[in-house]
Design an enzyme around this catalytic site. Structure first.
Site, PDB file in Angstrom:
ATOM      1  N   TYR A 271      -1.163 -14.820   1.003  1.00  0.00           N
ATOM      2  CA  TYR A 271      -1.931 -13.861   0.210  1.00  0.00           C
ATOM      3  C   TYR A 271      -3.428 -14.103   0.327  1.00  0.00           C
ATOM      4  O   TYR A 271      -4.232 -13.178   0.206  1.00  0.00           O
ATOM      5  CB  TYR A 271      -1.478 -13.928  -1.248  1.00  0.00           C
ATOM      6  CG  TYR A 271      -1.637 -12.647  -2.016  1.00  0.00           C
ATOM      7  CD1 TYR A 271      -1.224 -11.432  -1.480  1.00  0.00           C
ATOM      8  CD2 TYR A 271      -2.184 -12.648  -3.289  1.00  0.00           C
ATOM      9  CE1 TYR A 271      -1.351 -10.253  -2.190  1.00  0.00           C
ATOM     10  CE2 TYR A 271      -2.319 -11.473  -4.018  1.00  0.00           C
ATOM     11  CZ  TYR A 271      -1.901 -10.275  -3.458  1.00  0.00           C
ATOM     12  OH  TYR A 271      -2.042  -9.111  -4.174  1.00  0.00           O
TER      13      TYR A 271
ATOM     14  N   LYS B 198      -7.694 -10.937  -6.581  1.00  0.00           N
ATOM     15  CA  LYS B 198      -6.943 -10.694  -7.815  1.00  0.00           C
ATOM     16  C   LYS B 198      -7.444 -11.591  -8.948  1.00  0.00           C
ATOM     17  O   LYS B 198      -7.446 -11.178 -10.119  1.00  0.00           O
ATOM     18  CB  LYS B 198      -5.447 -10.918  -7.587  1.00  0.00           C
ATOM     19  CG  LYS B 198      -4.791  -9.864  -6.713  1.00  0.00           C
ATOM     20  CD  LYS B 198      -4.864  -8.464  -7.326  1.00  0.00           C
ATOM     21  CE  LYS B 198      -4.067  -7.455  -6.521  1.00  0.00           C
ATOM     22  NZ  LYS B 198      -4.184  -6.081  -7.057  1.00  0.00           N
TER      23      LYS B 198
END
Length: 260
Positions: free
Chosen positions: A158, A165
């Site tokens: 990720y 995020k």
């Protein structure tokens, strides 16, 4: 009568009927809301997808082209929405996230600042810029809901999207602080991995989708966006009048446990 009866909701991030934003818009309509969609980068595809919502082909929601990194489009958003009959907004759904391929898939140490900046602008700062663009239509308060992926851990592959995020989560707290006095709530829904086009574009992301159902206490179906959409609808409604700056996890409970 649904929990969103009479509310006007803007939903971003609808590309296909696999998009989380599509299911949020669907549940919002089922709960009585009037919906407007924003589209980028393919407004014609979003317009076609909009016809699959409950209002159907004969009465699809309006679609407004919006690149959340484009200052000119953001500045004109309120007027554009008024032109479609949205003289106010009761809710805004931020379902936007993007990072170049070089910022994903294990390239963390090699990613250039230029690509990191794109990820942060598109995926984190855009929560603030979208909210501020909608503010002229939220004079009576309302609810902003963003789609998140748990940023408390460093997930495999990720990479810089995970950092983005984390920025999104922090941004939502600051927005909650500064907009609370105006009656605007800002919350996030941290969903488990779902089979969206965005997820499929992350190299190696299938590793998480294989692990998640095995570890999550409630199990997890990567093809079922309904629980996530319902959580968003609940936060958009009046059922959480004193909740802001919160992250609601809709992930089968995986965030709460360690290894299987």
């Amino acid at each position: 009568m649904g929990i969103l009866e009479g509310k006007k909701i803007l939903v971003t991030g609808v590309l296909t009927d696999a998009s989380i934003g599509f299911h949020v818009a669907r549940v919002a309509q089922e709960q009585g809301a009037e919906v407007v969609l924003t589209a980028y980068p393919r407004p014609t595809l979003t317009a076609r997808t909009a016809k699959r919502l409950p209002t159907g082909r004969d009465n699809p929601p309006p679609v407004v082209e919006l690149d959340v990194t484009n200052a000119e489009q953001l500045a004109g958003l309120a007027d554009e929405l008024r032109g479609h009959g949205f003289d106010r907004l009761d809710g805004v759904v931020h379902a936007i996230g993007f990072a170049p391929q070089t910022a994903l898939g294990g390239n963390f140490l090699e990613t250039t600042w230029e690509d990191v900046a794109i990820a942060l602008h598109s995926s984190a700062y855009s929560l603030k810029s979208l909210t501020m663009a909608c503010m002229p239509l939220m004079k009576e308060g309302g609810s902003v809901v963003g789609l998140d992926f748990d940023a408390t851990k460093a997930w495999p592959v990720y990479d810089w999207m995970g950092v983005a995020k984390a920025g999104l989560e922090s941004c939502s707290r600051y927005l909650a602080k500064y907009l609370g006095p105006q009656g605007i709530r800002v919350n996030l829904v941290a969903a488990g991995p779902l089979a969206t086009m965005a997820a499929k574009s992350i190299p190696g992301f299938e590793g998480m989708t294989e692990m998640w159902p095995q570890v999550a206490p409630l199990g997890w179906d990567i093809k079922d966006s309904e629980p996530t959409a319902r959580a968003c609808a609940a936060l958009l409604s009046d059922w959480f009048p004193a909740t802001t700056g919160e992250i609601v996890h809709v992930d089968g409970g995986l965030h709460a446990v360690g290894a299987a």
